[in-house]
Design a protein around this motif. Sequence first.
Motif, PDB file in Angstrom:
ATOM      1  N   SER A  90     -51.617  37.033 -25.492  1.00 32.07           N
ATOM      2  CA  SER A  90     -50.437  37.063 -24.633  1.00 32.07           C
ATOM      3  C   SER A  90     -49.246  37.454 -25.487  1.00 32.07           C
ATOM      4  O   SER A  90     -48.896  36.763 -26.431  1.00 32.07           O
ATOM      5  CB  SER A  90     -50.200  35.696 -23.996  1.00 32.07           C
ATOM      6  N   THR A  91     -48.658  38.568 -25.152  1.00 30.90           N
ATOM      7  CA  THR A  91     -47.452  39.027 -25.834  1.00 30.90           C
ATOM      8  C   THR A  91     -46.527  39.608 -24.784  1.00 30.90           C
ATOM      9  O   THR A  91     -46.982  40.163 -23.782  1.00 30.90           O
ATOM     10  CB  THR A  91     -47.786  40.063 -26.934  1.00 30.90           C
ATOM     11  N   SER A  92     -45.244  39.442 -24.969  1.00 33.78           N
ATOM     12  CA  SER A  92     -44.289  39.882 -23.956  1.00 33.78           C
ATOM     13  C   SER A  92     -44.451  41.365 -23.629  1.00 33.78           C
ATOM     14  O   SER A  92     -44.812  42.170 -24.486  1.00 33.78           O
ATOM     15  CB  SER A  92     -42.858  39.592 -24.419  1.00 33.78           C
ATOM     16  N   ALA A  93     -44.157  41.700 -22.386  1.00 34.80           N
ATOM     17  CA  ALA A  93     -44.382  43.046 -21.859  1.00 34.80           C
ATOM     18  C   ALA A  93     -43.220  43.980 -22.194  1.00 34.80           C
ATOM     19  O   ALA A  93     -42.533  44.497 -21.314  1.00 34.80           O
ATOM     20  CB  ALA A  93     -44.612  42.983 -20.356  1.00 34.80           C
ATOM     21  N   ASN A  94     -43.018  44.178 -23.488  1.00 37.81           N
ATOM     22  CA  ASN A  94     -41.960  45.086 -23.938  1.00 37.81           C
ATOM     23  C   ASN A  94     -42.410  45.799 -25.211  1.00 37.81           C
ATOM     24  O   ASN A  94     -43.278  45.322 -25.928  1.00 37.81           O
ATOM     25  CB  ASN A  94     -40.656  44.320 -24.196  1.00 37.81           C
ATOM     26  N   VAL A  95     -41.777  46.933 -25.453  1.00 38.34           N
ATOM     27  CA  VAL A  95     -41.990  47.654 -26.699  1.00 38.34           C
ATOM     28  C   VAL A  95     -41.212  46.891 -27.774  1.00 38.34           C
ATOM     29  O   VAL A  95     -40.138  46.341 -27.500  1.00 38.34           O
ATOM     30  CB  VAL A  95     -41.502  49.110 -26.572  1.00 38.34           C
TER      31      VAL A  95
ATOM     32  N   ILE B 185     -49.925  35.918 -29.955  1.00 43.31           N
ATOM     33  CA  ILE B 185     -50.435  34.579 -29.671  1.00 43.31           C
ATOM     34  C   ILE B 185     -51.581  34.668 -28.674  1.00 43.31           C
ATOM     35  O   ILE B 185     -51.806  35.711 -28.065  1.00 43.31           O
ATOM     36  CB  ILE B 185     -49.342  33.628 -29.144  1.00 43.31           C
ATOM     37  N   CYS B 186     -52.278  33.554 -28.501  1.00 42.21           N
ATOM     38  CA  CYS B 186     -53.379  33.459 -27.550  1.00 42.21           C
ATOM     39  C   CYS B 186     -53.120  32.339 -26.567  1.00 42.21           C
ATOM     40  O   CYS B 186     -52.566  31.294 -26.935  1.00 42.21           O
ATOM     41  CB  CYS B 186     -54.684  33.148 -28.268  1.00 42.21           C
ATOM     42  N   LEU B 187     -53.570  32.539 -25.352  1.00 38.46           N
ATOM     43  CA  LEU B 187     -53.545  31.478 -24.357  1.00 38.46           C
ATOM     44  C   LEU B 187     -54.947  30.884 -24.264  1.00 38.46           C
ATOM     45  O   LEU B 187     -55.940  31.612 -24.343  1.00 38.46           O
ATOM     46  CB  LEU B 187     -53.136  32.017 -22.984  1.00 38.46           C
TER      47      LEU B 187
ATOM     48  N   PRO C 254     -51.538  37.088 -41.894  1.00 40.14           N
ATOM     49  CA  PRO C 254     -51.920  37.141 -43.310  1.00 40.14           C
ATOM     50  C   PRO C 254     -52.050  35.762 -43.967  1.00 40.14           C
ATOM     51  O   PRO C 254     -52.827  35.602 -44.908  1.00 40.14           O
ATOM     52  CB  PRO C 254     -50.788  37.955 -43.955  1.00 40.14           C
ATOM     53  N   ASP C 255     -51.328  34.759 -43.460  1.00 45.54           N
ATOM     54  CA  ASP C 255     -51.439  33.407 -44.040  1.00 45.54           C
ATOM     55  C   ASP C 255     -52.536  32.572 -43.370  1.00 45.54           C
ATOM     56  O   ASP C 255     -52.567  31.355 -43.501  1.00 45.54           O
ATOM     57  CB  ASP C 255     -50.094  32.680 -43.993  1.00 45.54           C
ATOM     58  N   ASN C 256     -53.456  33.242 -42.651  1.00 47.43           N
ATOM     59  CA  ASN C 256     -54.595  32.612 -41.985  1.00 47.43           C
ATOM     60  C   ASN C 256     -54.161  31.602 -40.914  1.00 47.43           C
ATOM     61  O   ASN C 256     -54.689  30.501 -40.817  1.00 47.43           O
ATOM     62  CB  ASN C 256     -55.551  31.960 -42.989  1.00 47.43           C
ATOM     63  N   THR C 257     -53.182  32.010 -40.111  1.00 47.29           N
ATOM     64  CA  THR C 257     -52.716  31.181 -39.001  1.00 47.29           C
ATOM     65  C   THR C 257     -52.737  31.990 -37.712  1.00 47.29           C
ATOM     66  O   THR C 257     -52.811  33.230 -37.738  1.00 47.29           O
ATOM     67  CB  THR C 257     -51.274  30.676 -39.232  1.00 47.29           C
ATOM     68  N   LEU C 258     -52.655  31.275 -36.603  1.00 49.13           N
ATOM     69  CA  LEU C 258     -52.580  31.926 -35.294  1.00 49.13           C
ATOM     70  C   LEU C 258     -51.974  30.948 -34.300  1.00 49.13           C
ATOM     71  O   LEU C 258     -52.284  29.759 -34.327  1.00 49.13           O
ATOM     72  CB  LEU C 258     -53.975  32.357 -34.824  1.00 49.13           C
ATOM     73  N   GLY C 259     -51.118  31.466 -33.434  1.00 50.90           N
ATOM     74  CA  GLY C 259     -50.493  30.653 -32.399  1.00 50.90           C
ATOM     75  C   GLY C 259     -51.327  30.610 -31.133  1.00 50.90           C
ATOM     76  O   GLY C 259     -51.854  31.633 -30.689  1.00 50.90           O
TER      77      GLY C 259
END
Length: 186
Positions: free
Chosen positions: A129-134, A54-56, A102-107
């Motif tokens: 922004s993505t959680s800080a985990n593997v 996702i993006c902030l 792939p479905d041309n979407t973004l959060g």
Amino acid sequence: MREEHEKAIATLKRGGLILYPTDTVWGIGCDATNAEAIEKVYRLKKRAANKSLICLVSDFKMLQQYVEDIPEVAYDILKYAVKPTTIIYDDPIRISENLIAPDNTLGFRVCRNKFCNILLKKFRKPIVSTSANVEGAPTPKRFSEIDPVILEGVDYIVNLDRDKKSLPPSAIIKLSNDGKVTIIRK
């Protein structure tokens, strides 16, 4: 805080990864328009490239620059949301192709955390922004729980809020241009 913004922005501008406190959990971030930086995030998290990030954004004005058509209901959802809320939109624009699902979407999430909001306004572009985990590991609830692999894999770690407990991850809602609303995570 100013020095932390400057160091984080310098890292983002050169295509680096930052580890930073958000309005929810500690996040791994990069310039959402930089394909190489986004690849680094996927490699660090060991995440499949077809799984979205996702993006902030700082505000509605910034959001409007990166989503072709924002459904009117999005404004109401965000205005009345009681917790951080990520909305998945159709037809993102001016964003790196490898960030788009792939479905041309973004959060996107309009971030209300003071540090992040100032960072976004000064950087003037969305930040991943993505959680800080593997991938597959639990999301850390505190900075002290972040895996050393993540700590060593980023280019800059923001030196703020390291003692604070993270808030739960954001709600996620998918708004399709055809009017369909899907709640992904409450």
